[in-house]
Design a protein around this motif. Structure first.
Motif, PDB file in Angstrom:
ATOM      1  N   GLU A  64      26.679 -25.839 -30.034  1.00  0.00           N
ATOM      2  CA  GLU A  64      25.905 -26.258 -28.902  1.00  0.00           C
ATOM      3  C   GLU A  64      24.452 -25.947 -29.436  1.00  0.00           C
ATOM      4  O   GLU A  64      24.133 -25.093 -30.331  1.00  0.00           O
ATOM      5  CB  GLU A  64      26.220 -25.169 -27.746  1.00  0.00           C
ATOM      6  N   LEU A  65      23.731 -26.813 -28.989  1.00  0.00           N
ATOM      7  CA  LEU A  65      21.999 -26.660 -29.229  1.00  0.00           C
ATOM      8  C   LEU A  65      21.250 -26.485 -28.323  1.00  0.00           C
ATOM      9  O   LEU A  65      21.584 -27.008 -26.909  1.00  0.00           O
ATOM     10  CB  LEU A  65      21.770 -28.399 -29.907  1.00  0.00           C
ATOM     11  N   VAL A 103      21.486 -22.836 -32.244  1.00  0.00           N
ATOM     12  CA  VAL A 103      22.584 -23.421 -32.808  1.00  0.00           C
ATOM     13  C   VAL A 103      23.650 -22.241 -32.518  1.00  0.00           C
ATOM     14  O   VAL A 103      23.876 -21.470 -33.140  1.00  0.00           O
ATOM     15  CB  VAL A 103      22.374 -24.015 -33.997  1.00  0.00           C
ATOM     16  N   VAL A 104      24.677 -22.693 -31.594  1.00  0.00           N
ATOM     17  CA  VAL A 104      25.676 -21.641 -31.212  1.00  0.00           C
ATOM     18  C   VAL A 104      27.095 -22.462 -32.010  1.00  0.00           C
ATOM     19  O   VAL A 104      27.398 -23.265 -31.283  1.00  0.00           O
ATOM     20  CB  VAL A 104      25.777 -21.123 -29.850  1.00  0.00           C
ATOM     21  N   SER A 117      17.810 -20.893 -35.388  1.00  0.00           N
ATOM     22  CA  SER A 117      18.400 -19.753 -35.347  1.00  0.00           C
ATOM     23  C   SER A 117      19.995 -19.957 -35.012  1.00  0.00           C
ATOM     24  O   SER A 117      20.110 -20.529 -33.863  1.00  0.00           O
ATOM     25  CB  SER A 117      17.771 -19.390 -33.906  1.00  0.00           C
ATOM     26  N   LEU A 118      20.589 -19.625 -35.869  1.00  0.00           N
ATOM     27  CA  LEU A 118      22.150 -19.999 -35.793  1.00  0.00           C
ATOM     28  C   LEU A 118      23.042 -18.932 -35.469  1.00  0.00           C
ATOM     29  O   LEU A 118      23.056 -17.734 -36.216  1.00  0.00           O
ATOM     30  CB  LEU A 118      22.647 -20.417 -37.347  1.00  0.00           C
ATOM     31  N   VAL A 136      17.328 -18.602 -39.408  1.00  0.00           N
ATOM     32  CA  VAL A 136      17.754 -17.169 -39.491  1.00  0.00           C
ATOM     33  C   VAL A 136      19.380 -17.494 -38.814  1.00  0.00           C
ATOM     34  O   VAL A 136      19.838 -18.190 -38.315  1.00  0.00           O
ATOM     35  CB  VAL A 136      17.065 -16.328 -38.685  1.00  0.00           C
ATOM     36  N   ILE A 137      20.189 -16.377 -39.225  1.00  0.00           N
ATOM     37  CA  ILE A 137      21.484 -16.314 -38.540  1.00  0.00           C
ATOM     38  C   ILE A 137      21.153 -15.188 -37.656  1.00  0.00           C
ATOM     39  O   ILE A 137      20.877 -13.841 -38.059  1.00  0.00           O
ATOM     40  CB  ILE A 137      22.617 -15.845 -39.737  1.00  0.00           C
ATOM     41  N   SER A 138      21.423 -15.582 -36.324  1.00  0.00           N
ATOM     42  CA  SER A 138      21.139 -14.554 -35.522  1.00  0.00           C
ATOM     43  C   SER A 138      22.179 -13.630 -35.086  1.00  0.00           C
ATOM     44  O   SER A 138      22.199 -12.393 -34.474  1.00  0.00           O
ATOM     45  CB  SER A 138      20.542 -15.165 -34.033  1.00  0.00           C
ATOM     46  N   ALA A 139      23.484 -14.056 -35.421  1.00  0.00           N
ATOM     47  CA  ALA A 139      24.762 -13.110 -35.127  1.00  0.00           C
ATOM     48  C   ALA A 139      25.649 -13.763 -36.033  1.00  0.00           C
ATOM     49  O   ALA A 139      25.783 -15.013 -36.385  1.00  0.00           O
ATOM     50  CB  ALA A 139      25.062 -13.372 -33.502  1.00  0.00           C
TER      51      ALA A 139
END
Lengths: 111, 135
Positions: free
Chosen positions: A11-12, A21-22, A50-51, A82-85
């Motif tokens: 999902e964006l 971006v999830v 932000s991924l 960045v990788i947020s999680a």
């Protein structure tokens, strides 16, 4: 008989800066095309990415390559990435391959 | 580790990455039979996925055949092969796979010989009870 749920979704949220971006589910060779396409859409916005990989339950080298390619492209175009999680599965495979050293530190990484 | 006399479970899939998930599920079940803990089962799922990915990328389109031997209390061995016309392995394509396989297995190999690409990995239960994940 109902339709089986997809085992991978992306999902964006284009309204956030950087674009959020999830990814959810299993990232393998069969899902790299979808992931590549969605990251490309996010990249075109031009606000960085932000991924969120916190809901990824499986990832292999195919998924890693997609992320590495996008990281490289973001660096070349000077867009933040960045990788947020990151889930435990993601953290583990990043550690196996040393890719974690390529990522900016993030206090919001979770498992 | 000795699994050479163990019953063999053979899985044949089309050389199509959409079938890898089914193989991962099967390995999860077989590894559970072998007495592995959850973390190692996850490792084995990653390992068999990397084998499938690597071999499928260099296959000639024919089916991928996997043979899995599980010896309860001993360990697991996975052998896989696929026909190929490739003469060499593109090491740039498999660098991540090799890194992953070296961590999730006790030993592994990827070879090209006689028109076939082959890969195998072994993981013993003893390692689980010893130094564990290798990381």
């Amino acid at each position: 008989m109902g339709t089986a749920e997809p085992y991978f979704t992306v999902e964006l949220d284009r309204d956030t800066k950087p674009v959020r971006v999830v990814a959810t589910g299993e990232m393998d060779a069969a899902t790299t095309e979808e992931m590549t396409r969605r990251l490309g859409e996010a990249h075109e916005v031009g606000a960085g990415i932000s991924l969120d990989l916190g809901r990824v339950t499986f990832i292999d080298s195919s998924g890693l390559r997609v992320i590495a390619v996008e990281l490289h492209r973001s660096q070349e175009t000077q867009q933040p990435f960045v990788i947020s999680a990151a889930s435990a599965s993601v953290r583990r495979i990043f550690a196996m391959t040393g890719l974690d050293s390529l990522l900016p530190p993030s206090e919001s990484v979770e498992g | 580790m000795s699994v050479s006399r163990s019953p063999v479970v053979t899985i044949t899939i089309p050389a199509d990455n959409h079938y890898f998930r089914s193989v991962r599920l099967a390995i999860g079940g077989l590894a559970t039979m072998g007495g592995f803990d959850v973390e190692v089962i996850d490792d084995l799922r990653i390992g068999v996925d990397e084998i499938c990915t690597t071999l499928t990328e260099i296959s000639n389109g024919q089916d991928l055949v996997l043979e899995i031997r599980v010896e309860t209390g001993q360990g697991i061995r996975i052998d896989a092969q696929v026909p190929t016309e490739a003469l060499t392995i593109d090491e740039d394509r498999v660098v991540f796979s090799r890194q992953i396989l070296s961590v999730v297995s006790d030993d592994y190999a990827i070879t090209l010989e006689d028109g076939h690409a082959r890969a195998w990995l072994e993981r013993s239960l003893a390692r689980v009870n010893g130094s564990a994940s290798g990381m």
